[in-house]
Write a protein that holds these residues in place. Structure first.
Motif, PDB file in Angstrom:
ATOM      1  N   ASP A  57       0.891  -1.284   0.127  1.00 48.37           N
ATOM      2  CA  ASP A  57      -0.059   0.167  -0.023  1.00 48.37           C
ATOM      3  C   ASP A  57       0.908   1.306   0.125  1.00 48.37           C
ATOM      4  O   ASP A  57       1.706   1.524   0.905  1.00 48.37           O
ATOM      5  CB  ASP A  57      -0.897   0.200   1.134  1.00 48.37           C
ATOM      6  N   ARG A  59       0.083   4.435  -0.366  1.00 51.05           N
ATOM      7  CA  ARG A  59      -0.730   5.564   0.326  1.00 51.05           C
ATOM      8  C   ARG A  59       0.034   6.129   1.513  1.00 51.05           C
ATOM      9  O   ARG A  59       0.944   5.429   2.101  1.00 51.05           O
ATOM     10  CB  ARG A  59      -2.170   5.203   0.519  1.00 51.05           C
ATOM     11  N   GLU A  63      -3.948   7.041   5.608  1.00 50.78           N
ATOM     12  CA  GLU A  63      -5.003   6.211   4.659  1.00 50.78           C
ATOM     13  C   GLU A  63      -4.840   4.934   5.064  1.00 50.78           C
ATOM     14  O   GLU A  63      -5.997   4.312   4.863  1.00 50.78           O
ATOM     15  CB  GLU A  63      -4.547   6.639   3.126  1.00 50.78           C
ATOM     16  N   CYS A  99      -2.480   2.103  -4.790  1.00 49.60           N
ATOM     17  CA  CYS A  99      -2.824   3.505  -4.114  1.00 49.60           C
ATOM     18  C   CYS A  99      -4.395   3.888  -4.454  1.00 49.60           C
ATOM     19  O   CYS A  99      -5.078   3.072  -4.222  1.00 49.60           O
ATOM     20  CB  CYS A  99      -1.805   4.661  -4.437  1.00 49.60           C
ATOM     21  N   ASN A 100      -4.572   5.156  -4.534  1.00 46.55           N
ATOM     22  CA  ASN A 100      -5.679   5.463  -4.522  1.00 46.55           C
ATOM     23  C   ASN A 100      -6.302   5.671  -6.030  1.00 46.55           C
ATOM     24  O   ASN A 100      -7.163   6.615  -6.429  1.00 46.55           O
ATOM     25  CB  ASN A 100      -5.985   6.899  -4.046  1.00 46.55           C
ATOM     26  N   CYS A 104      -4.118   8.442  -9.255  1.00 49.04           N
ATOM     27  CA  CYS A 104      -3.041   8.413  -7.997  1.00 49.04           C
ATOM     28  C   CYS A 104      -1.597   8.178  -8.293  1.00 49.04           C
ATOM     29  O   CYS A 104      -1.410   6.837  -8.987  1.00 49.04           O
ATOM     30  CB  CYS A 104      -3.486   7.491  -6.907  1.00 49.04           C
ATOM     31  N   PRO A 130      -9.901   2.410  -3.879  1.00 46.68           N
ATOM     32  CA  PRO A 130     -11.379   2.703  -3.998  1.00 46.68           C
ATOM     33  C   PRO A 130     -12.078   1.873  -4.749  1.00 46.68           C
ATOM     34  O   PRO A 130     -13.517   1.524  -4.359  1.00 46.68           O
ATOM     35  CB  PRO A 130     -11.361   4.170  -4.848  1.00 46.68           C
ATOM     36  N   LYS A 226     -16.240   8.635  -1.966  1.00 42.62           N
ATOM     37  CA  LYS A 226     -15.218   7.873  -2.984  1.00 42.62           C
ATOM     38  C   LYS A 226     -14.178   9.072  -3.492  1.00 42.62           C
ATOM     39  O   LYS A 226     -13.080   8.628  -3.775  1.00 42.62           O
ATOM     40  CB  LYS A 226     -15.931   7.149  -4.084  1.00 42.62           C
ATOM     41  N   LYS A 229     -11.387   9.725  -1.376  1.00 50.01           N
ATOM     42  CA  LYS A 229     -10.544   8.539  -1.281  1.00 50.01           C
ATOM     43  C   LYS A 229      -9.747   8.543  -2.623  1.00 50.01           C
ATOM     44  O   LYS A 229      -8.523   8.129  -2.690  1.00 50.01           O
ATOM     45  CB  LYS A 229     -11.067   7.180  -0.914  1.00 50.01           C
ATOM     46  N   LEU A 230     -10.183   9.188  -3.544  1.00 46.36           N
ATOM     47  CA  LEU A 230      -9.495   9.243  -4.901  1.00 46.36           C
ATOM     48  C   LEU A 230      -8.665  10.650  -4.843  1.00 46.36           C
ATOM     49  O   LEU A 230      -8.096  10.795  -5.783  1.00 46.36           O
ATOM     50  CB  LEU A 230     -10.701   9.204  -6.125  1.00 46.36           C
TER      51      LEU A 230
END
Length: 255
Positions: A57, A59, A63, A99-100, A104, A130, A226, A229-230
């Motif tokens: 991950d 991020r 997050e 990631c997102n 991203c 997401p 959403k 989160k994006l």
């Protein structure tokens, strides 16, 4: 000359056929400029089948603590050197980064650092968290996951003014189902249903304000969440029922 022409034609035909055969035989990983990519469904199968790979991950830790994919370790761009020990010792081992979503760049930045560190089998899960969450695939949720977020809500008058004076700086999105959109929507809106919103969000430019609306607020809240989160920087919510109550028009379209 005719023989040469026939020879060239035969060679082109052979190469074209070879290309098609090789394309059909390609594995589930597609390629981009730097890294192979993997789909949501293939990554799910890889996890369910307990295949040998490391899931990263990329991020931020905040997050990651809110929610992340099952078995993922957290290695962000800024924390790469600090957490490089989380990567396998075998430089040829497979590593998947996410990631997102498609817009991203965090996963690619971390993958590039892993490449510089000598790792060679690197894959990007481009859809990211997401879309994974939207599909209902397994996640690890922290205590902040279900925390309600505050939305920036537009009144009918504010939305009308934006559409009249600043329309080029915004994208208006109706997140209801297609048949509802066809029956009546705000003029200028595009339709991206809430249940597939993250998966189809790639058409939305991050440099513009994104306004999401539905009938009463539930689905637009989901889409708004959403978008956060994006990592969209400018998000707004509107309510179609309030728009209609204010006597403002809707238009119909054909399915």
């Amino acid at each position: 000359m005719k023989s040469i022409t026939r020879l060239l034609g035969t060679s082109v035909l052979f190469l074209s056929t070879l290309f098609l055969v090789l394309a059909a035989a390609m594995p589930v990983f597609a390629g981009d400029a730097d890294f192979k990519t993997v789909s949501s469904e293939v990554l799910r199968d890889m996890l369910e089948e307990k295949r040998a790979f490391t899931l990263v991950d990329a991020r931020t830790n905040d997050e990651y603590q809110v929610a992340h994919l099952v078995s993922a370790v957290n290695i962000s761009d800024k924390e790469f050197e600090k957490n490089i020990a989380l990567l396998p010792k075998d430089k040829g081992a497979q590593i998947v980064f996410y990631c997102n979503g498609v817009k991203c760049g965090k996963s690619k930045k971390v993958a590039l650092k892993a490449k510089e560190a000598g790792y060679t089998n690197l894959v990007i899960y481009a859809d990211g968290f997401p879309v994974w969450e939207e599909k209902g695939f397994p996640i690890v949720a922290g205590p902040e996951y279900a925390k309600k977020i505050d939305t920036t809500k537009l009144s009918p008058a504010q939305l009308k003014r934006i559409l009249a004076e600043k329309k080029v700086g915004y994208v208006l999105v109706d997140v209801r189902d297609e048949f509802e959109f066809a029956e009546g929507h705000i003029e200028g809106a595009i339709n991206i249903p809430a249940e597939t919103f993250a998966a189809k969000s790639g058409v939305l430019p991050k440099e513009k304000g994104i306004i999401v609306y539905c009938n009463s607020g539930g689905r637009s809240y989901s889409a708004y969440r959403k978008l956060t989160k994006l990592a969209y920087p400018s998000i707004f919510q509107a309510i179609l029922a309030e728009w209609k109550e204010a006597g403002l028009p809707v238009v119909k379209s054909q399915l």
